[in-house]
Scaffold this active site. Structure first.
Site, PDB file in Angstrom:
ATOM      1  N   CYS A 139     -15.880  -5.448  11.291  1.00  0.00           N
ATOM      2  CA  CYS A 139     -15.247  -5.786   9.892  1.00  0.00           C
ATOM      3  C   CYS A 139     -15.857  -7.293   9.588  1.00  0.00           C
ATOM      4  O   CYS A 139     -15.829  -8.133  10.543  1.00  0.00           O
ATOM      5  CB  CYS A 139     -13.954  -5.706  10.146  1.00  0.00           C
ATOM      6  N   CYS A 372      -3.912   4.252  13.180  1.00  0.00           N
ATOM      7  CA  CYS A 372      -4.114   3.296  12.357  1.00  0.00           C
ATOM      8  C   CYS A 372      -4.323   1.985  13.288  1.00  0.00           C
ATOM      9  O   CYS A 372      -3.714   1.659  13.959  1.00  0.00           O
ATOM     10  CB  CYS A 372      -3.154   2.983  11.514  1.00  0.00           C
TER      11      CYS A 372
HETATM   12  S1  SF4 Z   1      -7.088  -4.317   8.791  1.00  0.00           S
HETATM   13 FE1  SF4 Z   1      -8.937  -4.001  10.199  1.00  0.00          FE
HETATM   14  S2  SF4 Z   1     -10.433  -3.039   9.162  1.00  0.00           S
HETATM   15 FE2  SF4 Z   1      -8.791  -3.693   7.699  1.00  0.00          FE
HETATM   16  S3  SF4 Z   1      -9.778  -5.505   6.795  1.00  0.00           S
HETATM   17 FE3  SF4 Z   1      -8.218  -6.130   8.490  1.00  0.00          FE
HETATM   18  S4  SF4 Z   1      -9.576  -6.408  10.335  1.00  0.00           S
HETATM   19 FE4  SF4 Z   1     -10.644  -5.308   8.754  1.00  0.00          FE
END
Ligand code: SF4
Length: 394
Positions: A139, A372
């Protein structure tokens, strides 16, 4: 709430295929939008006056019937099928492992070009089945409660790799219609959430094109209201989501002060709570029938006080919304603990009494790390340069 300590899943199908992806030089049809397919068919020698019809025919075979072999496209002349096979291929990401949780949740580890891996999760429920798909390897962002956030961005997924996750799940669930069989309207994959690995709005164009393919009524045909895109708050792309994709919107909100949100969702330092809420108030598709979902992970002693609940209600005043309360799903090395069931219920009560739906999400697939915020693949960026990685994807 019962003891959540994960124990070995009852069934675990592990199928490993250590194989390098062949370079064919043919164009993968999966993930091309209709205009792109139209152009590619003409470039491959399809007469312009036939191209529109050919797009429709090929589209149906690939996305309605789930056919992967041009030879099986029997309403096309043999020589045209040969032309297609010469210039095109129908390739999905490779299924590496499939795990099935004791609650029926399925987690797929899939491999894409360059040997990178991402995770996809299927959550069966009464009357619906939700597929949680990924948009990036790793990410761009580093939300501190999220396992994916500990995995550096390797690259964005292509439209083929995003659409391919949906097709792969349909393969696994045996959901493709059978020619000549009575029509079955049941949809096992009835909903899609872009809540897997990655920030979808940092891969906007590929996600948009992929969702256009998925929403097309002649193929996979998932209505835009059955697709929810979750963003951590990439403000400049929020309105575009409504204008160019048209799906439902969810926001990883998770805190009610900038001080706490800066820590949990670092993109908040760029676009803080006030800026984000302004963009949501101006969301072009905002209405009572298309509410924005505020996702709120419940972290013990961090963001779960009654004061937080009251502040949350105040902050979102005037926005048609629902609030999904997500009991935190722990992962190895996670710096947080889940709020207690009593605390979560008390928090939900305050929100509910203020007039908002505040469902508490039931953790699914915890025993296979599919809940999740638990997704992460072993792929690390390693020593490959950005150029090398992007070249593999094209
Ligand atoms: S919750 Fe996890 S997957 Fe979503 S933007 Fe944040 S780091 Fe990235």
């Amino acid at each position: 709430m019962t003891d959540q300590t994960p124990s070995a899943p009852i069934t675990q199908d592990v199928l490993t295929i250590p194989r390098k992806l062949p370079q064919t030089g043919r164009t993968n049809i999966v993930g091309l939008t209709r205009p792109q397919l139209h152009e590619a068919l003409i470039a491959a020698g399809t007469p312009e006056r036939q191209a529109r019809m050919r797009v429709g025919q090929v589209w149906q075979w690939v996305y309605h019937w789930g056919v992967r072999d041009f030879a099986a496209m029997t309403n096309l002349a043999k020589d045209y099928r040969a032309l297609l096979a010469e210039h095109f291929e129908i390739v999905l990401p490779e299924l590496v492992t499939r795990q099935i949780s004791r609650d029926g949740t399925r987690k797929y580890l899939v491999r894409i070009a360059g040997g990178h891996e991402v995770e996809v999760v299927y959550i069966p429920e009464e009357g619906r089945g939700t597929l949680c798909i990924s948009s990036q390897v790793g990410c761009t962002l580093t939300c501190s409660f999220c396992h994916t956030g500990t995995q550096k961005l390797v690259r964005n997924l292509t439209p083929a790799e995003i659409v391919g996750q949906v097709m792969l799940a349909r393969d696994d669930l045996g959901e493709w219609p059978v020619q000549g069989a009575p029509k079955d309207e049941t949809r096992l994959v009835s909903n899609i959430v872009l809540m897997g690995m990655g920030e979808p709005l940092y891969n906007f164009e590929n996600v948009r094109d992929a969702m256009k393919v998925v929403m097309d009524g002649e193929g996979l045909s998932l209505s835009r209201r059955r697709i929810t895109l979750s963003t951590s708050g990439v403000v400049p792309e929020i309105a575009r989501t409504a204008q160019e994709i048209g799906c439902l919107l969810a926001v990883s909100f998770h805190a009610t002060t900038d001080e706490v949100r800066d820590r949990l969702v670092p993109i908040n330092r760029r676009w803080n709570i006030a800026t984000l809420l302004e963009a949501l108030r101006d969301y072009p598709r905002l209405s009572n029938s298309e509410r924005i979902t505020f996702e709120y992970v419940m972290l013990d002693g961090v963001n779960d006080s009654d004061a937080d609940a009251r502040r949350l209600v105040k902050l979102i005043q005037g926005i048609p919304a629902k609030i999904n309360l997500i009991p935190f799903n722990e992962w190895p090395g996670a710096p947080y603990r889940r709020s207690s069931p009593e605390r979560i219920r008390a928090f939900a009560d305050i929100i509910y009494k203020a007039g908002y739906a505040s469902p508490i999400r039931t953790p699914r697939g915890e025993d296979i790390m599919a809940a999740c915020g638990q997704l992460k693949s072993a792929t690390e960026r390693g020593r490959k340069t950005r150029a090398q990685i992007e070249a593999e994807a094209s």
